[in-house]
Design an enzyme around this catalytic site. Sequence first.
Site, PDB file in Angstrom:
ATOM      1  N   CYS A  18       0.813  -1.216   0.000  1.00 33.05           N
ATOM      2  CA  CYS A  18       0.000   0.000   0.000  1.00 33.05           C
ATOM      3  C   CYS A  18       0.845   1.263   0.000  1.00 33.05           C
ATOM      4  CB  CYS A  18      -0.950  -0.016   1.191  1.00 33.05           C
ATOM      5  SG  CYS A  18      -2.326  -1.157   0.968  1.00 33.05           S
ATOM      6  N   GLY A  60     -14.497   9.094   0.491  1.00 32.81           N
ATOM      7  CA  GLY A  60     -13.281   8.281   0.415  1.00 32.81           C
ATOM      8  C   GLY A  60     -13.397   6.995   1.190  1.00 32.81           C
ATOM      9  N   GLY A 150     -10.702 -12.852 -14.097  1.00 25.17           N
ATOM     10  CA  GLY A 150      -9.724 -11.797 -13.907  1.00 25.17           C
ATOM     11  C   GLY A 150      -9.194 -11.267 -15.212  1.00 25.17           C
TER      12      GLY A 150
END
Length: 362
Positions: A18, A60, A150
Amino acid sequence: MSDGSSFRLTSLAHGGGCGCKLAPSVLQELLAGQAAIPSSAHLPSAHLPFAHLLVGTETGDDAAVWDLDDKTCVIATTDFFMPVVDDPDHFGRIAATNAISDIYAMGGTPIMALAILGMPLEKIDIATVRAILQGGAAICAEAGIPVAGGHSIDSVEPIYGLAVIGIAPKAQIRRNADAKPGDALILTKALGVGVYSAALKKEALAPDAYDELIASTTLLNRVGTTLAQDDAVHGITDVTGFGLLGHALEMARGSGVTLRLDAGRLPLFRHAETLIRQGFVTGASTRNWASYGAAIDLPAGFPDWRRQLLTDPQTSGGLLVSCVEAEADRLVTEIAAAGYNAARRIGRVEPGAPWVRVETMA
């Protein structure tokens, strides 16, 4: 800590986990020219182009939520990033755990996932890519969902993640914008993922610390579904790339409240303080502070290492929970009993301007 290959996965990427996320200020600038899609939680449905959108882009939040029939909601999210560790199986597991977390953070139950894959196949062999996919599929199996499809591309750097679909009763949806004055704040996992990943990249992370990292980042946040069934729980968000301060600030702004955090109560990885004092800080931590530091109130003389831990990007981090103060100790006990041993009360919610105040009250 690696699979024995002649290369390190983390060496093929300029960032990892992240920590790859765009800085909050950059993201805000990119989205400035686009109209926010308001949700029915903020405007009457008669004024909305998409009346069934319960959670959109305005706060958000962790995922989008679509109200099907005023009873059942569909939750949709996507999350992907570059390697945060060198072991391909562990990379796949961490990325999948992180992506599914968004569903749990909204109070939902995941039902299926789609894989997102980008690989520089001239640099990575097929066996390594297969191990990444198998790691992700193993976590999906643990969550009780299939990888139902996917998309893959040939890319310059290795990328893996998931798009995940979940469902929840409408009454069970928990947003980051529902914290209430008087609430207590709970964090379910320890902080320090970015610090550990920075040390790992420089081959300075001890084996026991690596084990601690993997145990935390591959622990599914499924407790979020259980918490959302409790009327004492008002708001939930997961703590990821913007660090604890960044996601706490999103909760404060969405809810129109002040969040007060007690730095002395924060759960940390065992070696986090030592490593960050040695200089293992991610670039994302610095970018995070530059993006939102003006909205954070720190006490005089607050040490830099503590501030850096508060902005440390948490790949597959824990849940930040806003709940009725009188029920907080019970909830912490139940969360810990469910396998989240680091769960702690870390602060409270107060009326006031939408910002975050850090203190040392313990």
